[in-house]
Design a protein around this motif. Structure first.
Motif, PDB file in Angstrom:
ATOM      1  N   VAL A  11     -19.235  37.436  37.479  1.00 54.44           N
ATOM      2  CA  VAL A  11     -18.704  37.934  38.766  1.00 54.44           C
ATOM      3  C   VAL A  11     -19.549  37.525  39.983  1.00 54.44           C
ATOM      4  O   VAL A  11     -18.956  36.954  40.959  1.00 54.44           O
ATOM      5  CB  VAL A  11     -19.091  39.461  38.682  1.00 54.44           C
ATOM      6  N   ASN A  12     -21.056  37.164  39.782  1.00 49.78           N
ATOM      7  CA  ASN A  12     -21.448  36.534  40.885  1.00 49.78           C
ATOM      8  C   ASN A  12     -21.040  35.068  40.915  1.00 49.78           C
ATOM      9  O   ASN A  12     -21.038  34.533  42.323  1.00 49.78           O
ATOM     10  CB  ASN A  12     -23.229  36.505  40.654  1.00 49.78           C
ATOM     11  N   GLN A  13     -20.869  34.498  40.109  1.00 44.88           N
ATOM     12  CA  GLN A  13     -20.018  32.934  40.218  1.00 44.88           C
ATOM     13  C   GLN A  13     -19.049  33.082  41.252  1.00 44.88           C
ATOM     14  O   GLN A  13     -18.780  32.217  41.970  1.00 44.88           O
ATOM     15  CB  GLN A  13     -20.160  32.394  38.829  1.00 44.88           C
ATOM     16  N   VAL A  14     -18.036  34.077  40.898  1.00 43.48           N
ATOM     17  CA  VAL A  14     -16.936  34.074  41.566  1.00 43.48           C
ATOM     18  C   VAL A  14     -17.030  34.236  43.029  1.00 43.48           C
ATOM     19  O   VAL A  14     -16.672  33.716  44.104  1.00 43.48           O
ATOM     20  CB  VAL A  14     -15.940  35.050  41.044  1.00 43.48           C
ATOM     21  N   LEU A  15     -18.214  35.334  43.183  1.00 38.56           N
ATOM     22  CA  LEU A  15     -18.527  35.657  44.762  1.00 38.56           C
ATOM     23  C   LEU A  15     -19.511  34.447  45.479  1.00 38.56           C
ATOM     24  O   LEU A  15     -19.007  34.283  46.599  1.00 38.56           O
ATOM     25  CB  LEU A  15     -19.473  36.831  44.636  1.00 38.56           C
ATOM     26  N   PHE A  16     -20.304  33.642  44.535  1.00 37.04           N
ATOM     27  CA  PHE A  16     -20.666  32.505  45.308  1.00 37.04           C
ATOM     28  C   PHE A  16     -19.599  31.615  45.636  1.00 37.04           C
ATOM     29  O   PHE A  16     -19.742  30.801  46.647  1.00 37.04           O
ATOM     30  CB  PHE A  16     -21.561  31.961  44.037  1.00 37.04           C
ATOM     31  N   TRP A  57     -15.372  40.015  54.991  1.00 39.61           N
ATOM     32  CA  TRP A  57     -16.778  39.618  55.272  1.00 39.61           C
ATOM     33  C   TRP A  57     -17.418  38.671  54.297  1.00 39.61           C
ATOM     34  O   TRP A  57     -18.528  39.162  53.587  1.00 39.61           O
ATOM     35  CB  TRP A  57     -17.322  40.922  55.425  1.00 39.61           C
ATOM     36  N   PRO A  58     -16.991  37.377  54.001  1.00 36.12           N
ATOM     37  CA  PRO A  58     -17.493  36.723  53.036  1.00 36.12           C
ATOM     38  C   PRO A  58     -19.246  36.284  53.573  1.00 36.12           C
ATOM     39  O   PRO A  58     -19.953  36.178  52.502  1.00 36.12           O
ATOM     40  CB  PRO A  58     -16.645  35.308  53.126  1.00 36.12           C
ATOM     41  N   GLU A  59     -19.594  36.361  54.567  1.00 37.00           N
ATOM     42  CA  GLU A  59     -20.778  36.301  54.962  1.00 37.00           C
ATOM     43  C   GLU A  59     -21.855  37.172  54.156  1.00 37.00           C
ATOM     44  O   GLU A  59     -23.099  36.853  53.958  1.00 37.00           O
ATOM     45  CB  GLU A  59     -21.195  36.493  56.728  1.00 37.00           C
ATOM     46  N   LEU A  60     -21.182  38.341  53.857  1.00 41.29           N
ATOM     47  CA  LEU A  60     -22.224  39.236  53.165  1.00 41.29           C
ATOM     48  C   LEU A  60     -22.508  38.635  51.704  1.00 41.29           C
ATOM     49  O   LEU A  60     -23.382  39.458  51.185  1.00 41.29           O
ATOM     50  CB  LEU A  60     -21.435  40.863  53.029  1.00 41.29           C
ATOM     51  N   LEU A  61     -21.861  37.728  51.259  1.00 45.62           N
ATOM     52  CA  LEU A  61     -22.031  37.391  49.970  1.00 45.62           C
ATOM     53  C   LEU A  61     -23.404  36.256  49.729  1.00 45.62           C
ATOM     54  O   LEU A  61     -23.196  35.685  48.741  1.00 45.62           O
ATOM     55  CB  LEU A  61     -20.673  36.519  49.280  1.00 45.62           C
ATOM     56  N   ALA A  62     -23.974  36.282  50.778  1.00 47.69           N
ATOM     57  CA  ALA A  62     -25.040  35.140  50.925  1.00 47.69           C
ATOM     58  C   ALA A  62     -25.969  35.296  49.640  1.00 47.69           C
ATOM     59  O   ALA A  62     -26.344  34.473  49.164  1.00 47.69           O
ATOM     60  CB  ALA A  62     -25.696  35.057  52.197  1.00 47.69           C
ATOM     61  N   PRO A  63     -26.375  36.491  49.454  1.00 41.45           N
ATOM     62  CA  PRO A  63     -27.446  36.718  48.157  1.00 41.45           C
ATOM     63  C   PRO A  63     -26.822  36.207  46.891  1.00 41.45           C
ATOM     64  O   PRO A  63     -27.590  36.006  45.761  1.00 41.45           O
ATOM     65  CB  PRO A  63     -27.490  38.196  48.113  1.00 41.45           C
ATOM     66  N   SER A  64     -25.490  35.865  46.696  1.00 42.70           N
ATOM     67  CA  SER A  64     -24.990  35.286  45.576  1.00 42.70           C
ATOM     68  C   SER A  64     -25.512  33.896  45.151  1.00 42.70           C
ATOM     69  O   SER A  64     -25.376  33.202  44.269  1.00 42.70           O
ATOM     70  CB  SER A  64     -23.403  35.302  45.472  1.00 42.70           C
ATOM     71  N   ASP A 181     -24.707  26.621  31.354  1.00 45.86           N
ATOM     72  CA  ASP A 181     -23.969  25.684  31.977  1.00 45.86           C
ATOM     73  C   ASP A 181     -22.929  26.004  32.951  1.00 45.86           C
ATOM     74  O   ASP A 181     -22.940  25.546  34.075  1.00 45.86           O
ATOM     75  CB  ASP A 181     -23.318  24.595  30.895  1.00 45.86           C
ATOM     76  N   THR A 182     -22.270  27.041  32.544  1.00 45.65           N
ATOM     77  CA  THR A 182     -21.091  27.253  33.650  1.00 45.65           C
ATOM     78  C   THR A 182     -21.546  28.340  34.536  1.00 45.65           C
ATOM     79  O   THR A 182     -20.605  28.308  35.535  1.00 45.65           O
ATOM     80  CB  THR A 182     -19.949  27.748  32.884  1.00 45.65           C
ATOM     81  N   ALA A 183     -22.363  29.156  34.146  1.00 48.64           N
ATOM     82  CA  ALA A 183     -23.003  30.125  35.271  1.00 48.64           C
ATOM     83  C   ALA A 183     -24.194  30.111  35.814  1.00 48.64           C
ATOM     84  O   ALA A 183     -24.474  29.900  37.113  1.00 48.64           O
ATOM     85  CB  ALA A 183     -22.716  31.449  34.644  1.00 48.64           C
ATOM     86  N   LEU A 184     -25.174  29.987  35.045  1.00 45.70           N
ATOM     87  CA  LEU A 184     -26.777  29.833  35.446  1.00 45.70           C
ATOM     88  C   LEU A 184     -27.009  28.524  36.460  1.00 45.70           C
ATOM     89  O   LEU A 184     -27.604  28.476  37.250  1.00 45.70           O
ATOM     90  CB  LEU A 184     -27.434  29.918  34.400  1.00 45.70           C
ATOM     91  N   LEU A 185     -26.236  27.561  35.924  1.00 48.16           N
ATOM     92  CA  LEU A 185     -26.275  26.270  36.779  1.00 48.16           C
ATOM     93  C   LEU A 185     -25.082  26.146  37.839  1.00 48.16           C
ATOM     94  O   LEU A 185     -24.894  25.197  38.410  1.00 48.16           O
ATOM     95  CB  LEU A 185     -26.232  25.156  35.958  1.00 48.16           C
ATOM     96  N   TYR A 186     -24.261  27.146  38.033  1.00 48.14           N
ATOM     97  CA  TYR A 186     -23.329  27.499  38.917  1.00 48.14           C
ATOM     98  C   TYR A 186     -22.268  26.165  39.030  1.00 48.14           C
ATOM     99  O   TYR A 186     -21.629  25.981  39.893  1.00 48.14           O
ATOM    100  CB  TYR A 186     -23.903  27.187  40.492  1.00 48.14           C
ATOM    101  N   ASN A 187     -22.030  25.955  37.644  1.00 45.52           N
ATOM    102  CA  ASN A 187     -21.029  24.995  37.173  1.00 45.52           C
ATOM    103  C   ASN A 187     -19.809  25.858  36.591  1.00 45.52           C
ATOM    104  O   ASN A 187     -19.232  25.365  35.704  1.00 45.52           O
ATOM    105  CB  ASN A 187     -21.221  23.816  36.242  1.00 45.52           C
ATOM    106  N   LEU A 188     -19.110  26.552  37.429  1.00 45.71           N
ATOM    107  CA  LEU A 188     -17.876  27.169  37.099  1.00 45.71           C
ATOM    108  C   LEU A 188     -16.820  26.397  36.748  1.00 45.71           C
ATOM    109  O   LEU A 188     -15.738  26.645  36.043  1.00 45.71           O
ATOM    110  CB  LEU A 188     -17.476  28.367  38.187  1.00 45.71           C
ATOM    111  N   ALA A 189     -16.672  25.120  37.348  1.00 47.22           N
ATOM    112  CA  ALA A 189     -15.590  24.172  36.857  1.00 47.22           C
ATOM    113  C   ALA A 189     -15.706  23.731  35.690  1.00 47.22           C
ATOM    114  O   ALA A 189     -14.797  23.034  35.169  1.00 47.22           O
ATOM    115  CB  ALA A 189     -15.777  22.843  38.173  1.00 47.22           C
TER     116      ALA A 189
END
Length: 351
Positions: A11-16, A57-64, A181-189
Motif C-alpha cells: 500500500v505504501n508503494q502505491v502511495l509513494f 491532497w497528494p502532498e500529504l503522502l510525503a511520508p511514503s 526487490d519490488t517494495a523495500l527497494l521501491y521497484n514496483l515496476a
C-alpha cells in the motif's frame, strides 16, 4: 500478521508512486540521487496514473518516501523469522517469543538498519533512524502478544513433516525476496516480472501449510532427530545476529560476519552433538558418524548443484534454494539410513 505487514508495505508503494507522479511529475531523482543504483523503478503505467489522478491532497503522502518503510521493515523481518520457528516447533517458538531473545534481536536488527541508514546518508536519514528506534520498541511486544495468543501445535519430527517444512521455508523466503526487490527497494515496476515466481511460491506455501496440519507424527531415528535438533538450535542461536551476519559483508567486516556465522554453526553443532549421542553406545556412534557424513556429503553436493543451476539477481535467492535442497537431501539420507538400521519407528498418531 505477517501478511498484514506485507500488505501495508505494498500500500505504501502505491502511495509513494502517487506522490511521485503528482508532486514530482514522475521524476524520482529528488530521492534516488542519494541511494545506490537498483532502486526506484517506478510503476507509472496508465492504470497507476489513473489512480494517481483521483487521489486528493497528494502532498500529504510525503511520508511514503522512505519513512513508512523504515517502520515496517523490522516487523517484516522479525515476523518472517519467528514464523519459520513456529512452523518447526510451536512450543519452542512460544518460549523464545516470550523471552528476552526477541528484544535482543530487535535491538540487533535496528542497530544494523541504522548503520545502513547512516551509510546511505540523505535528507530523510535522521527521521528514519528515529522511526526505526520506535519500531524496535513496538515490535517485540507485538511478537510476544501473537505468541501468547497461539495454541499448541506439532513439532516437526517425521520425514514427511521435514520435507513439508523445507518447502514452506523456501516458499516464504522466495516471497520475502520478492517483497524486498519490488517494495523495500521501491521497484514496483519489477512486480510484473516477479509475479509468476511469486504465484508459484504462494501455491507451494499454501499447499505445504495445509499438508503440515494433516501429517502424522513419527518417532525419528537418531540421525533424523539430529537434523531436526540442529535446526532448532541453529534457528534460536542465529536469531539475534542474523541481520548483522547478512549485512556484514556489505557494510561491516566480511571476516567478522563469517566468523559470527561459523560461531553460531559451531555452537549449534556442539549442542546437537551432545544431545544426539546421549546414551549411544560405541557401535551406534560409529553408525551415526557414517550417517552424518553421508547426509552432509549428499546435502552439500545437491545444494551446490542447486545454487549453480540458475543465475540469480540476488545471491540470497541462490543460497535459499541451495539450503532448501541441501536440507531435503540430508533428511532423506538420514531417514533412509535410519530405516535400514531399523531405528525409525512407525507413525504414532495424527498431528
Amino acid at each position: 500478521m505477517l501478511g498484514l505487514v506485507v500488505a501495508l508495505v505494498y500500500v505504501n508503494q502505491v502511495l509513494f508512486t502517487v506522490y511521485v507522479l503528482r508532486v514530482h511529475g514522475g521524476d524520482v531523482t529528488f530521492v534516488s540521487r542519494y541511494l545506490p543504483e537498483g532502486w526506484f523503478a517506478l510503476a507509472d503505467g496508465p492504470g497507476m496514473r489513473a489512480v494517481a489522478e483521483r487521489v486528493p491532497w497528494p502532498e500529504l503522502l510525503a511520508p511514503s518516501v522512505l519513512r513508512v518503510q523504515a517502520f515496517l521493515e523490522l516487523p517484516l523481518v522479525m515476523l518472517a523469522y519467528v514464523t519459520v520457528l513456529r512452523w518447526l516447533d510451536r512450543g519452542l517458538y512460544r518460549r523464545v517469543a516470550d523471552s528476552w531473545i526477541v528484544w535482543a534481536a530487535s535491538l540487533s536488527y535496528t542497530f544494523v538498519f541504522c548503520v545502513v541508514e547512516w551509510g546511505l546518508w540523505n535528507p530523510y536519514t535522521t527521521e528514519d533512524i528515529v522511526i526505526r528506534v520506535c519500531a524496535a520498541l513496538v515490535t517485540p511486544p507485538l511478537v510476544q502478544w501473537l505468541a501468547r495468543r497461539d495454541g499448541d501445535g506439532p513439532r516437526v519430527s517425521s520425514l514427511a513433516q521435514m520435507l513439508v517444512f523445507a518447502v514452506s521455508v523456501w516458499a516464504l523466503g522466495h516471497l520475502v525476496l520478492t517483497v524486498y526487490d519490488t517494495a523495500l527497494l521501491y521497484n514496483l515496476a519489477h512486480l510484473g516480472g516477479r509475479l509468476p515466481g511469486a504465484l508459484v511460491a504462494v501455491v507451494a506455501l499454501v499447499a505445504a501449510r495445509l499438508a503440515a496440519g494433516r501429517l502424522p507424527d513419527g518417532e525419528p531415528g537418531r540421525a533424523s532427530a539430529t537434523v531436526a535438533n540442529a535446526l532448532r538450535y541453529a534457528l534460536v542461536l542465529f536469531l539475534v545476529p542474523a541481520l548483522a551476519v547478512r549485512y556484514g559483508p556489505n557494510v561491516g567486516s566480511p571476516l567478522l560476519a563469517a566468523a559470527a556465522g561459523l560461531l553460531v554453526c559451531g555452537a549449534a553443532a556442539a549442542l546437537t552433538l551432545r544431545e544426539s549421542l546421549a546414551g549411544a553406545g560405541r557401535n551406534r556412534t560409529v553408525l551415526w558418524c557414517g550417517q552424518t557424513f553421508a547426509a552432509l556429503l549428499a546435502g552439500g553436493l545437491a545444494g551446490y548443484a542447486a545454487v549453480r543451476a540458475v543465475t540469480d539477481v540476488y545471491y540470497e535467492a541462490g543460497l535459499l534454494r541451495g539450503a532448501a535442497v541441501c536440507f531435503v537431501a540430508a533428511v532423506v539420507v538420514c531417514a533412509l539410513t535410519d530405516r535400514l538400521i531399523g531405528e525409525e519407528r512407525s507413525v504414532t498418531g495424527a498431528a
